[in-house]
Enzyme design. Structure first.
Site, mmCIF file in Angstrom:
data_model
loop_
_atom_site.group_PDB
_atom_site.id
_atom_site.type_symbol
_atom_site.label_atom_id
_atom_site.label_comp_id
_atom_site.label_asym_id
_atom_site.label_seq_id
_atom_site.Cartn_x
_atom_site.Cartn_y
_atom_site.Cartn_z
ATOM 1 N N HIS A 97 44.178 -6.678 -19.820
ATOM 2 C CA HIS A 97 44.796 -6.218 -18.368
ATOM 3 C C HIS A 97 43.770 -6.267 -17.535
ATOM 4 O O HIS A 97 42.554 -6.058 -17.795
ATOM 5 C CB HIS A 97 45.802 -5.501 -18.547
ATOM 6 C CG HIS A 97 45.381 -4.046 -18.626
ATOM 7 N ND1 HIS A 97 44.626 -3.124 -17.263
ATOM 8 C CD2 HIS A 97 45.286 -3.341 -19.855
ATOM 9 C CE1 HIS A 97 44.658 -1.878 -18.404
ATOM 10 N NE2 HIS A 97 44.447 -2.107 -19.601
ATOM 11 N N ASP A 99 44.383 -5.253 -13.815
ATOM 12 C CA ASP A 99 44.511 -4.238 -13.672
ATOM 13 C C ASP A 99 43.557 -3.000 -14.220
ATOM 14 O O ASP A 99 43.358 -2.953 -14.652
ATOM 15 C CB ASP A 99 46.088 -3.981 -12.913
ATOM 16 C CG ASP A 99 47.359 -3.008 -14.413
ATOM 17 O OD1 ASP A 99 46.531 -4.026 -15.489
ATOM 18 O OD2 ASP A 99 47.751 -2.838 -13.909
ATOM 19 N N GLU A 164 49.383 -3.746 -16.283
ATOM 20 C CA GLU A 164 49.713 -3.009 -17.245
ATOM 21 C C GLU A 164 49.249 -1.809 -16.886
ATOM 22 O O GLU A 164 50.174 -0.878 -17.540
ATOM 23 C CB GLU A 164 48.682 -3.294 -18.707
ATOM 24 C CG GLU A 164 48.855 -2.678 -19.941
ATOM 25 C CD GLU A 164 48.414 -1.157 -19.686
ATOM 26 O OE1 GLU A 164 48.525 -0.605 -20.546
ATOM 27 O OE2 GLU A 164 47.727 -0.633 -19.084
ATOM 28 N N ASP A 191 42.646 -2.972 -26.528
ATOM 29 C CA ASP A 191 43.259 -1.328 -25.260
ATOM 30 C C ASP A 191 43.428 -0.575 -26.081
ATOM 31 O O ASP A 191 43.638 1.138 -25.096
ATOM 32 C CB ASP A 191 44.568 -1.593 -24.154
ATOM 33 C CG ASP A 191 44.831 -1.550 -23.021
ATOM 34 O OD1 ASP A 191 42.965 -0.721 -22.309
ATOM 35 O OD2 ASP A 191 45.285 -1.385 -22.693
#
Ligand SMILES: [Zn+2]
Length: 413
Positions: A97, A99, A164, A191
């Site tokens: 992601h 963000d 996310e 992640d």
């Protein structure tokens, strides 16, 4: 070419690029991409930067822009690129992601969170670990495979998604709704991870947060018979729920660090302000984390049944609300292709013995598992997301780039 030779090419290719990878990472981290629901500018500038870099390196970029009137610019971008393999119907996806969460209190940072600082082999910046390291590693893995022009068993691609950190409403959930993934895809969500890269997460627990409100009748404590003590009923109910749920849902799964389901009474709302009043209202909460073999609906119907019994027994009114409910998708099998590939790549490149794990929290990996798509969550990180002085180790950035590039090449080893 023998497999060993191919892997050597990948490893030396990434090593040759190591400085360029690091420089690119630093440039990307300078672009603030704090989630707009958390007061930031969003992913647009970072996405434009990534898109032009990808195009400049010969990748064709697919872009899914999702409208969001609350975001600056009104758009939440999602980017993808892939290389074609022999079987064009299947894809190995690395999904990260763009963000980040906000930097938090600046006083707690030793350096500027948006001016990446390199020290002692680490790069300090907001979003360095979460999720910049994996984003850059997967991008350069793809570029390495492209440059070396290696034959791939199936398509290998990356997704860089929005939102996310908030709820994935403008990112992965949109992509899943648009049917951009299928059950034959292999998904890696880098992640979350462990410091030596040993842990490959293949299962998560279902999550249920519930709020239970008991209504009785408030009276003076000297005349309790005139009222109905909601606090007493509520406490008894909490204890009975605790006992009943823990007794019934007792299967163990040693994949998980906490190997059984958990049902914890947690938050308790304040009731009366003084000692001499019998409370007419009681509110408590449970945090339930349930192994994926069980259904959250079954847990809920047991809770409702117990509540009905209590209402009859005590003539109190008891209300039950779901504060949060996220069922867990089925665990990804240890012998699934994605788990096997990743495990081979980790032992070959990171030179550690990988282990499969389950976690009590949830990642976006669960959204894929809910759709029946086998998904592994892995990366090599010190686990400092969202903290002040967040960092990524350059050695991990380079190592994970090699792991991502090597995985699809280890298919039939
Ligand atoms: Zn993250």
């Amino acid at each position: 070419m023998a497999q060993e030779e191919v892997i050597e090419k990948v490893v030396s290719g990434v090593d040759r690029d190591a400085q360029a990878i690091q420089d690119f990472f630093v440039r990307m981290l300078r672009i603030n991409s704090v989630n707009p629901r958390m007061g930031g500018p969003g992913e647009m500038e970072r996405a434009d930067f990534l898109e032009s870099f990808m195009k400049g390196n010969g990748l064709s970029v697919a872009r899914v822009d999702v409208e969001d009137s609350e975001a600056p610019g009104g758009i939440r971008p999602n980017l993808s690129a892939k290389l074609e393999g022999k079987d064009r119907r299947r894809n190995l996806w690395y999904i990260s992601h763009m963000d980040t969460v906000p930097e938090g209190s600046r006083d707690l940072w030793k350096t500027d969170p948006f001016q990446p600082t390199t020290r002692d082999g680490k790069i300090f910046a907001r979003g360095a670990e979460d999720n910049g390291q994996s984003l850059v590693a997967s991008l350069f893995a793809l570029l390495t495979l492209k440059r070396l022009d290696l034959s791939l068993p199936y398509n290998v691609g990356v997704w860089f998604v929005a939102d996310e950190e908030f709820a994935s409403n403008y990112g992965i959930k949109q992509l899943l709704r648009r049917r951009l993934f299928t059950g034959s895809d292999l998904v890696v969500v880098p992640d979350s991870g462990s410091p030596r890269g040993t842990d490959i997460e293949i299962a998560e627990k279902g999550l249920l947060w519930l709020k239970v409100t008991t209504k009785g009748k408030q009276v003076h404590a000297s005349l309790p018979a005139k009222g109905l003590n909601a606090h007493r009923v509520g406490m008894r109910l909490a204890i009975e729920l605790d006992d009943a749920l823990n007794a019934k849902y007792r299967k163990r799964d040693n994949l998980f660090d906490y190997p059984v389901s958990s049902f914890e009474p947690t938050k308790k709302e304040a009731n009366v302000a003084n000692v001499n009043t019998v409370p007419g209202l009681d509110v408590f909460y449970f945090d339930c984390r349930v192994l994926p073999v069980y259904s959250l609906d079954d847990v809920e119907s047991d809770i409702k049944r117990k509540i009905k019994q209590f209402e009859r027994r005590y003539h109190a009114r008891v209300r039950f609300e779901e504060v949060e409910k996220e069922p867990a998708g089925p665990a990804t099998a240890e012998d699934s292709e994605v788990a096997t590939l990743l495990s081979k790549a980790v032992s070959r490149i990171s030179k550690v013995k990988p282990r499969f794990v389950g976690i009590g929290g949830q990642t976006v990996g669960n959204l894929f598992r809910m759709e029946g798509i086998p998904t592994a969550v892995w990366s090599t990180v010190d686990d400092v997301p969202h903290e002040p002085n967040e960092y990524s180790r350059i050695a991990n950035l380079i190592n994970d780039t090699k792991v991502f590039a090597a995985a699809p090449l280890l298919r039939s080893a």
